[in-house]
Design an enzyme around this catalytic site. Structure first.
Site, PDB file in Angstrom:
ATOM      1  N   GLY A  54       0.631  -1.479   0.128  1.00 11.92           N
ATOM      2  CA  GLY A  54       0.121  -0.225   0.278  1.00 11.92           C
ATOM      3  C   GLY A  54       0.906   1.453   0.084  1.00 11.92           C
ATOM      4  N   THR A  92       3.405 -11.431  -0.920  1.00  8.86           N
ATOM      5  CA  THR A  92       3.019 -11.419   0.453  1.00  8.86           C
ATOM      6  C   THR A  92       1.424 -11.221   1.250  1.00  8.86           C
ATOM      7  OG1 THR A  92       3.942  -9.236   0.465  1.00  8.86           O
ATOM      8  CG2 THR A  92       5.067 -11.183   1.226  1.00  8.86           C
ATOM      9  N   ASN A 145      18.139  -8.654  -0.181  1.00  7.00           N
ATOM     10  CA  ASN A 145      18.374  -7.562  -0.457  1.00  7.00           C
ATOM     11  C   ASN A 145      19.943  -7.597  -0.732  1.00  7.00           C
ATOM     12  OD1 ASN A 145      16.226  -6.160   0.733  1.00  7.00           O
ATOM     13  ND2 ASN A 145      16.643  -6.035   2.674  1.00  7.00           N
ATOM     14  N   GLU A 175      20.779  10.805 -19.539  1.00  2.00           N
ATOM     15  CA  GLU A 175      21.240   9.547 -19.955  1.00  2.00           C
ATOM     16  C   GLU A 175      20.708   8.912 -20.603  1.00  2.00           C
ATOM     17  OE1 GLU A 175      25.910   8.393 -21.966  1.00  2.00           O
ATOM     18  OE2 GLU A 175      25.635  10.945 -20.863  1.00  2.00           O
TER      19      GLU A 175
END
Length: 218
Positions: free
Chosen positions: A49, A84, A133, A159
């Site tokens: 959310g 999830t 991660n 760029e």
């Protein structure tokens, strides 16, 4: 503090309305301290959310306040099997619709692809969020390496858009990473340029679970 409870509308309107001014104020202070602001890197998820609702509100406000500056997104995309929250697809569609005009280039990563890379390539049996991660950080670091070191390609954020985005609305390039080998295997692999390049085009090296054999890399 409460979160947006996986609800786009709550993140965009209810909680978002309360938090956006504080956030923009902090951003303004940071931007004022920068000597040559190039743009913004936004890290968020499509399925949550806050990531979708508040993320889209933030990008809209950045477009208004810093119209000319580039905005690059690094986004966790809802995976086909690993999820999830049941409402991830709704949040993703609403976020994409809202920010199609506001984000210059978005690199998508999905949890399922990262889990599989950790399991199959790095031999991590039960990957934790730390493993995921680290892998995502490695990918982001490789994408932004050209900004931090000398070179001819992708010297500034503008760029990136020029080189990667063929048409403004089609700005989701497919990220792949190679070579990904476990520490034990690192000494036994012969990694030539051709091997690494071939690996990049294999579905196992992709950061998103999709089939590029249909000819779409965006």
């Amino acid at each position: 503090k409460e979160d947006a409870a996986n609800n786009y509308a709550r993140g965009h309107y209810t909680i978002g309305k309360e938090q956006i001014e504080v956030t923009m104020d902090r951003l303004r202070r940071l931007a004022d301290q920068a000597s040559g602001l190039q743009g913004f890197l936004v890290f968020h998820s499509f399925g949550g959310g806050t990531g979708s609702g508040f993320g889209s509100l933030l990008l809209e406000r950045l477009s208004v306040d810093y119209g000319k500056k580039s905005k690059l997104g690094f986004s966790i995309y809802p995976a086909p099997q690993v999820s999830t929250a049941i409402v991830e697809p709704y949040n993703a569609v609403l976020y994409t619709h809202t920010t199609l005009e506001h984000c210059d280039c978005a690199f998508l990563v999905d949890n399922q692809a990262i889990y599989d890379l950790c399991k199959n390539n790095l031999n991590v049996d039960r990957p934790t969020y730390t493993n995921l991660n680290r892998l995502i950080a490695q990918i982001i670091s490789s994408i932004t390496a050209s900004l931090r070191f000398d070179g001819a390609l992708n010297v500034d954020l503008n760029e990136f858009q020029t080189n990667l985005v063929p048409y403004p609305r089609i700005h989701y390039p497919l990220a792949t990473y190679a070579p990904l080998v476990s520490a034990e295997m690192a000494y036994h692999e012969a990694l030539g340029v051709d091997t690494i390049t071939k690996k990049c085009f294999e579905a196992e090296s992709q950061m998103v679970k999709c089939d590029p054999s249909h000819g779409k890399y965006m």
